[in-house]
Design a protein around this motif. Structure first.
Motif, PDB file in Angstrom:
ATOM      1  N   ASP A 184      14.627 -14.728  -6.309  1.00  0.00           N
ATOM      2  CA  ASP A 184      14.294 -13.668  -5.362  1.00  0.00           C
ATOM      3  C   ASP A 184      15.518 -13.411  -4.498  1.00  0.00           C
ATOM      4  O   ASP A 184      16.031 -14.316  -3.854  1.00  0.00           O
ATOM      5  CB  ASP A 184      13.095 -14.102  -4.506  1.00  0.00           C
TER       6      ASP A 184
ATOM      7  N   ASN B  34       7.929  -8.158  -0.972  1.00  0.00           N
ATOM      8  CA  ASN B  34       6.603  -8.593  -1.422  1.00  0.00           C
ATOM      9  C   ASN B  34       6.627  -9.790  -2.372  1.00  0.00           C
ATOM     10  O   ASN B  34       5.588 -10.172  -2.902  1.00  0.00           O
ATOM     11  CB  ASN B  34       5.865  -7.416  -2.076  1.00  0.00           C
ATOM     12  N   GLY B  35       7.799 -10.380  -2.603  1.00  0.00           N
ATOM     13  CA  GLY B  35       7.869 -11.650  -3.311  1.00  0.00           C
ATOM     14  C   GLY B  35       7.712 -11.598  -4.819  1.00  0.00           C
ATOM     15  O   GLY B  35       7.581 -10.540  -5.432  1.00  0.00           O
TER      16      GLY B  35
ATOM     17  N   PHE C  74       5.902 -14.017  -8.195  1.00  0.00           N
ATOM     18  CA  PHE C  74       5.079 -15.110  -8.718  1.00  0.00           C
ATOM     19  C   PHE C  74       5.471 -15.355 -10.172  1.00  0.00           C
ATOM     20  O   PHE C  74       5.746 -14.415 -10.924  1.00  0.00           O
ATOM     21  CB  PHE C  74       3.589 -14.767  -8.658  1.00  0.00           C
TER      22      PHE C  74
ATOM     23  N   ASP D 166       1.426 -17.581 -11.533  1.00  0.00           N
ATOM     24  CA  ASP D 166       0.613 -17.771 -10.321  1.00  0.00           C
ATOM     25  C   ASP D 166       1.253 -18.690  -9.283  1.00  0.00           C
ATOM     26  O   ASP D 166       0.610 -19.046  -8.292  1.00  0.00           O
ATOM     27  CB  ASP D 166      -0.780 -18.317 -10.670  1.00  0.00           C
ATOM     28  N   GLU D 167       2.518 -19.079  -9.483  1.00  0.00           N
ATOM     29  CA  GLU D 167       3.228 -19.895  -8.502  1.00  0.00           C
ATOM     30  C   GLU D 167       4.205 -19.008  -7.743  1.00  0.00           C
ATOM     31  O   GLU D 167       5.091 -18.388  -8.338  1.00  0.00           O
ATOM     32  CB  GLU D 167       3.977 -21.031  -9.193  1.00  0.00           C
ATOM     33  N   GLU D 168       4.053 -18.968  -6.409  1.00  0.00           N
ATOM     34  CA  GLU D 168       4.919 -18.116  -5.603  1.00  0.00           C
ATOM     35  C   GLU D 168       6.294 -18.755  -5.454  1.00  0.00           C
ATOM     36  O   GLU D 168       6.419 -19.955  -5.198  1.00  0.00           O
ATOM     37  CB  GLU D 168       4.303 -17.889  -4.219  1.00  0.00           C
TER      38      GLU D 168
ATOM     39  N   ASP E 242      10.103 -19.204  -3.716  1.00  0.00           N
ATOM     40  CA  ASP E 242      10.864 -19.022  -2.494  1.00  0.00           C
ATOM     41  C   ASP E 242      12.193 -18.364  -2.881  1.00  0.00           C
ATOM     42  O   ASP E 242      12.289 -17.717  -3.912  1.00  0.00           O
ATOM     43  CB  ASP E 242      11.062 -20.359  -1.776  1.00  0.00           C
TER      44      ASP E 242
ATOM     45  N   THR F 108       5.290 -11.893 -11.924  1.00  0.00           N
ATOM     46  CA  THR F 108       4.764 -10.797 -11.116  1.00  0.00           C
ATOM     47  C   THR F 108       5.815 -10.382 -10.106  1.00  0.00           C
ATOM     48  O   THR F 108       6.254 -11.176  -9.279  1.00  0.00           O
ATOM     49  CB  THR F 108       3.475 -11.218 -10.380  1.00  0.00           C
TER      50      THR F 108
ATOM     51  N   LYS G   4       3.257  -6.888 -13.505  1.00  0.00           N
ATOM     52  CA  LYS G   4       3.241  -8.156 -14.230  1.00  0.00           C
ATOM     53  C   LYS G   4       4.039  -7.993 -15.517  1.00  0.00           C
ATOM     54  O   LYS G   4       3.811  -7.070 -16.293  1.00  0.00           O
ATOM     55  CB  LYS G   4       1.813  -8.588 -14.540  1.00  0.00           C
TER      56      LYS G   4
END
Length: 232
Positions: A129, A134-135, A137, A140-142, A144, A157, A163
């Motif tokens: 990132d 808005n990040g 995933f 399903d793991e966000e 950093d 995502t 997706k």
């Protein structure tokens, strides 16, 4: 969201299991391809999907293609982007090699780094990132702002709504290679025949020089004889 193994036709048996995600691991040989920063669009998508654009492939990345990002988020009819060796920029800007035209995607959202090991020919992929709003995933793991290792068939995502399925291709295990006897089709262009109008000096509007018998063509040539209609 549960993450299940996605079977891609022709690729399902070509990868070894990845113990981390229970999906596929990744390695590949080089394959040449052109980049399309707006995604490769199936026929008709340019009319169906708002904002979809087809860009000139001459402006693309010349690095070897080692995979793809695939999505049906836009309208379900499918679009995909080639993943090249090196840095693949992901974002809303048209300057990104993977251009996602969606409002929750930042102009420059993420970078997908891909390299090929010289000894084992394995493909290593990582995602970072780079300051998105808005990040991101992955399965399903966000994430950093640190670099995250990615594997074949990871579900990424970007923003809130896009997706993407990561597909990394192991060309060697699939038996894909450059054909030594490849014969390209040479397209023959039809010669252009320039139009050469004939100047007969005839003026169809000059009543003083108009023939009085039969039908006269626009070039002054004599047509059919008078005296009725002729049938074939």
């Amino acid at each position: 969201m549960s993450q299940e193994k996605t079977a891609v036709p022709g690729l399902g048996d070509g990868f070894s299991a990845n113990p981390k995600s229970k999906l596929y691991s990744r390695s590949s040989t080089q394959v040449n391809y052109v980049n399309n920063s707006a995604g490769t669009i199936v026929p008709g998508m340019e009319q169906m999907a708002p904002g979809a654009k087809i860009k000139d492939p001459k402006d693309g990345n010349s690095s070897p293609v080692v995979g793809f990002l695939y999505s049906i988020s836009r309208q379900g009819i499918g679009e995909y982007w080639p993943v090249h060796l090196g840095t693949n920029k992901i974002g809303r800007s048209e300057e990104c090699s993977i251009c996602l035209r969606e409002n929750t995607v930042s102009d420059l959202h993420a970078e997908l780094y891909v390299k090929q090991m010289k000894t084992t020919h394995k493909i290593l992929a990582s995602l970072k990132d780079v300051g998105s709003k808005n990040g991101i995933f992955v399965n399903d793991e966000e994430l950093d702002y640190s670099t995250h290792e990615c594997f074949n068939n990871d579900l990424i995502t970007i923003g809130l709504n896009y997706k993407l399925l990561l597909i990394l291709i192991d060309a060697e295990s699939l038996g894909l290679s450059v054909s030594e006897n490849f014969m390209a089709v040479q397209e023959e262009e039809e010669p252009e025949i320039p139009f050469q109008p004939q100047n007969t000096g005839f003026n169809p509007y000059d009543h003083n020089r108009r023939p009085t018998t039969g039908t006269v063509a626009m070039d002054g040539s004599q047509g059919t004889e008078p005296g009725g209609t002729r049938f074939m």
